[in-house]
Write a protein that holds these residues in place. Structure first.
Motif, PDB file in Angstrom:
ATOM      1  N   MET A  67       0.629  -1.369  -0.097  1.00 20.83           N
ATOM      2  CA  MET A  67      -0.060  -0.106  -0.057  1.00 20.83           C
ATOM      3  C   MET A  67       0.849   1.322   0.072  1.00 20.83           C
ATOM      4  O   MET A  67       2.183   1.260   0.374  1.00 20.83           O
ATOM      5  CB  MET A  67      -0.903   0.071   1.232  1.00 20.83           C
ATOM      6  N   PRO A  68       0.379   2.521  -0.438  1.00 21.71           N
ATOM      7  CA  PRO A  68       1.304   3.728  -0.403  1.00 21.71           C
ATOM      8  C   PRO A  68       1.750   3.907   0.833  1.00 21.71           C
ATOM      9  O   PRO A  68       3.035   4.468   0.941  1.00 21.71           O
ATOM     10  CB  PRO A  68       0.225   4.638  -1.244  1.00 21.71           C
ATOM     11  N   GLN A  69       0.939   3.742   1.909  1.00 24.40           N
ATOM     12  CA  GLN A  69       1.059   4.183   3.187  1.00 24.40           C
ATOM     13  C   GLN A  69       2.335   3.266   3.685  1.00 24.40           C
ATOM     14  O   GLN A  69       3.146   3.843   4.664  1.00 24.40           O
ATOM     15  CB  GLN A  69       0.183   4.070   4.252  1.00 24.40           C
ATOM     16  N   THR A  94       3.797  12.554   1.079  1.00 27.98           N
ATOM     17  CA  THR A  94       3.794  11.761   2.428  1.00 27.98           C
ATOM     18  C   THR A  94       2.338  11.556   2.418  1.00 27.98           C
ATOM     19  O   THR A  94       1.610  12.613   2.664  1.00 27.98           O
ATOM     20  CB  THR A  94       4.712  12.069   3.314  1.00 27.98           C
ATOM     21  N   VAL A  95       1.703  10.485   2.605  1.00 26.60           N
ATOM     22  CA  VAL A  95       0.478  10.376   2.906  1.00 26.60           C
ATOM     23  C   VAL A  95      -0.222   9.729   4.261  1.00 26.60           C
ATOM     24  O   VAL A  95       0.707   8.507   4.596  1.00 26.60           O
ATOM     25  CB  VAL A  95      -0.271   9.498   1.836  1.00 26.60           C
ATOM     26  N   TYR A  96      -0.949  10.003   5.111  1.00 25.36           N
ATOM     27  CA  TYR A  96      -1.376   9.564   6.112  1.00 25.36           C
ATOM     28  C   TYR A  96      -2.953  10.041   6.320  1.00 25.36           C
ATOM     29  O   TYR A  96      -3.525  10.795   5.780  1.00 25.36           O
ATOM     30  CB  TYR A  96      -0.619   9.990   7.412  1.00 25.36           C
ATOM     31  N   VAL A  97      -3.685   9.160   7.310  1.00 27.29           N
ATOM     32  CA  VAL A  97      -5.029   9.630   7.643  1.00 27.29           C
ATOM     33  C   VAL A  97      -5.317   9.996   8.920  1.00 27.29           C
ATOM     34  O   VAL A  97      -4.510   9.443   9.945  1.00 27.29           O
ATOM     35  CB  VAL A  97      -5.668   8.073   7.507  1.00 27.29           C
ATOM     36  N   SER A  98      -5.944  10.942   9.206  1.00 22.69           N
ATOM     37  CA  SER A  98      -6.119  11.508  10.411  1.00 22.69           C
ATOM     38  C   SER A  98      -7.538  12.236  10.817  1.00 22.69           C
ATOM     39  O   SER A  98      -8.137  12.324   9.714  1.00 22.69           O
ATOM     40  CB  SER A  98      -5.065  12.660  10.863  1.00 22.69           C
ATOM     41  N   ARG A  99      -7.968  12.059  11.923  1.00 21.57           N
ATOM     42  CA  ARG A  99      -9.189  12.754  12.370  1.00 21.57           C
ATOM     43  C   ARG A  99      -8.904  14.364  12.619  1.00 21.57           C
ATOM     44  O   ARG A  99      -7.929  14.837  12.975  1.00 21.57           O
ATOM     45  CB  ARG A  99      -9.949  12.171  13.416  1.00 21.57           C
ATOM     46  N   SER A 103     -14.709  15.011  13.444  1.00 21.52           N
ATOM     47  CA  SER A 103     -15.092  14.424  12.149  1.00 21.52           C
ATOM     48  C   SER A 103     -14.432  13.116  11.767  1.00 21.52           C
ATOM     49  O   SER A 103     -13.718  12.452  12.474  1.00 21.52           O
ATOM     50  CB  SER A 103     -14.342  15.497  11.135  1.00 21.52           C
ATOM     51  N   PRO A 104     -14.939  12.578  10.576  1.00 20.56           N
ATOM     52  CA  PRO A 104     -14.498  11.245  10.128  1.00 20.56           C
ATOM     53  C   PRO A 104     -12.978  11.459   9.763  1.00 20.56           C
ATOM     54  O   PRO A 104     -12.443  12.449   9.945  1.00 20.56           O
ATOM     55  CB  PRO A 104     -15.124  10.986   8.838  1.00 20.56           C
ATOM     56  N   GLU A 105     -12.293  10.515   9.475  1.00 19.04           N
ATOM     57  CA  GLU A 105     -11.047  10.504   8.926  1.00 19.04           C
ATOM     58  C   GLU A 105     -10.820  11.194   7.454  1.00 19.04           C
ATOM     59  O   GLU A 105     -11.742  10.946   6.553  1.00 19.04           O
ATOM     60  CB  GLU A 105     -10.369   9.093   8.834  1.00 19.04           C
ATOM     61  N   PHE A 106      -9.797  11.877   7.288  1.00 21.24           N
ATOM     62  CA  PHE A 106      -9.387  12.696   6.171  1.00 21.24           C
ATOM     63  C   PHE A 106      -7.965  12.124   5.551  1.00 21.24           C
ATOM     64  O   PHE A 106      -7.133  11.646   6.530  1.00 21.24           O
ATOM     65  CB  PHE A 106      -9.708  13.881   6.151  1.00 21.24           C
ATOM     66  N   LEU A 107      -7.948  12.124   4.343  1.00 21.75           N
ATOM     67  CA  LEU A 107      -6.621  12.094   3.816  1.00 21.75           C
ATOM     68  C   LEU A 107      -5.604  13.192   3.839  1.00 21.75           C
ATOM     69  O   LEU A 107      -6.374  14.095   3.350  1.00 21.75           O
ATOM     70  CB  LEU A 107      -6.725  11.386   2.421  1.00 21.75           C
ATOM     71  N   ILE A 108      -4.702  13.150   4.580  1.00 20.73           N
ATOM     72  CA  ILE A 108      -3.758  14.471   4.660  1.00 20.73           C
ATOM     73  C   ILE A 108      -2.590  13.807   3.759  1.00 20.73           C
ATOM     74  O   ILE A 108      -1.811  12.947   4.021  1.00 20.73           O
ATOM     75  CB  ILE A 108      -3.399  14.820   6.001  1.00 20.73           C
TER      76      ILE A 108
END
Length: 369
Positions: A67-69, A94-99, A103-108
């Motif tokens: 996976m990219p992460q 650089t990709v990660y997921v956070s709240r 809110s729901p999780e978003f792609l940062i």
């Protein structure tokens, strides 16, 4: 043939409640198939659309990353990639997921190393963020979801970020993301100089394969692919898509069992009638057509009910939050679902069909007596 088909329809109509319940069960199976297949394919399509939006020719990641992460490149890789002939632009991410709050999780997505020159996005309000500052740009869907405008402050992992711009793109995934300076994303996660992906643009598309071969030769720990084929590298995504299709296919087992049960009962109840048909000269092949027509007719009715039911499920049930994109149902999937339902209905008709052709003309007299 027309008389046989009319009789098949009459047999279904004479038991309206049974027929309705059967069609409903088949509709549930069809809608499940459509929903699951659309889920898997929509995620792959959304990711590929994002890559297409970025207008790059090549994508570089760590070799073997599922996976990219999970990919890991460094600034040293980036500096070396810049020296490859015919490379005109590198965009590291650089990709990660956070709240964000509740809110729901978003792609940062952290973009670097320079100013956020991201192809395929258009600022609809504000301006780009300043590299090195605690600033972000929001996709238009993210801004709406968070009820955020330019100038607002967001807290991400106990760190405050000022929103400098809101952008729109052709990618639903990008529109549901946040863009920030690369270093600002790396620091809160203690990633050092880790980069997950690098998007490569070459001076001429005719040099694309040459650049790819050069990167592969110089970097044994990296994997480079054409942008249009990049998604095929990620086994986890492919596995998810295949799994949803397999689960959808399992739902078709319900259609087989329902048709099997209903038609077997129907043929048993009509043994005398079938015996009479044999007495007046009906061949076994005509009985095959009769029973098969009943199975296909009720399966088709269930499929026609199942398709709109799938649309209702996808629009009414809150299955999708932020990163899990609401799937679209292409016409190809609809036609595929109808075909699979009909095939399942035909398979479910086989036991009843076999029972019907075994009925002898003498059965009519036995039942009469």
């Amino acid at each position: 043939m027309k008389a046989t088909l009319r009789l098949a329809l009459r047999n279904l109509i004479r038991r309206p409640r049974r027929t309705a319940l059967t069609a409903t069960g088949i509709a549930l199976a069809t809608s499940t198939y459509v929903v699951l297949v659309s889920l898997g394919e929509s995620q792959l399509r959304a990711i590929q659309t994002t890559v297409d939006t970025l207008q790059c020719e090549l994508i570089v990641q760590q070799a073997g990353a599922a996976m990219p992460q999970k990919s890991w490149l460094t600034n040293n890789h980036l500096h070396e990639l810049q020296t490859v002939a015919h490379v005109t632009r590198l965009m590291a991410a650089t990709v990660y997921v956070s709240r964000v709050a509740d809110s729901p999780e978003f792609l940062i997505i952290g973009i670097g190393p320079r100013a956020p020159e991201v192809p395929g996005i258009e600022l609809v309000d504000g301006q780009p963020y300043t590299p090195g500052q605690d600033e972000v740009m929001l996709g238009i869907r993210t801004a709406r979801s968070l009820d955020t405008v330019v100038g607002d402050t967001l807290e991400i992992r106990k760190r405050s970020f000022r929103v400098t711009g809101i952008f729109d793109s052709d990618s639903e995934l990008l529109d549901r993301s946040m863009l920030a300076p690369l270093s600002v994303v790396q620091e809160p996660l203690h990633l050092g100089d880790r980069i997950t992906l690098t998007f490569v643009t070459v001076d001429d598309v005719t040099n694309r394969d040459r650049v790819r071969d050069e990167i592969s030769r110089r970097f044994s720990d990296l994997e480079v692919s054409l942008a249009e084929g990049w998604i095929s590298l990620h086994r986890n995504w492919q596995l998810i898509a295949r799994s949803t299709r397999h689960l959808g296919s399992l739902a078709m087992v319900l259609t087989i069992l329902v048709v099997w049960n209903v038609l077997t009962i129907s043929v048993t109840e009509r043994t005398q009638e079938i015996g009479i048909l044999r007495t007046i000269g009906w061949r076994r092949s005509r009985l095959v057509v009769l029973v098969l027509a009943e199975g296909l007719a009720i399966s088709f009715a269930g499929a026609l009910l199942g398709v709109p039911l799938a649309f209702m499920i996808l629009h009414m049930v809150p299955l999708y939050d932020s990163l899990v994109l609401a799937p679209r149902i292409p016409s190809r999937t609809v036609l595929e679902a109808i075909a699979v339902t009909l095939a399942a209905g035909a398979l479910g008709s086989l036991p009843a069909l076999a029972a019907a052709v075994r009925v002898q003309p003498a059965e009519a007299l036995r039942w009469h007596g």
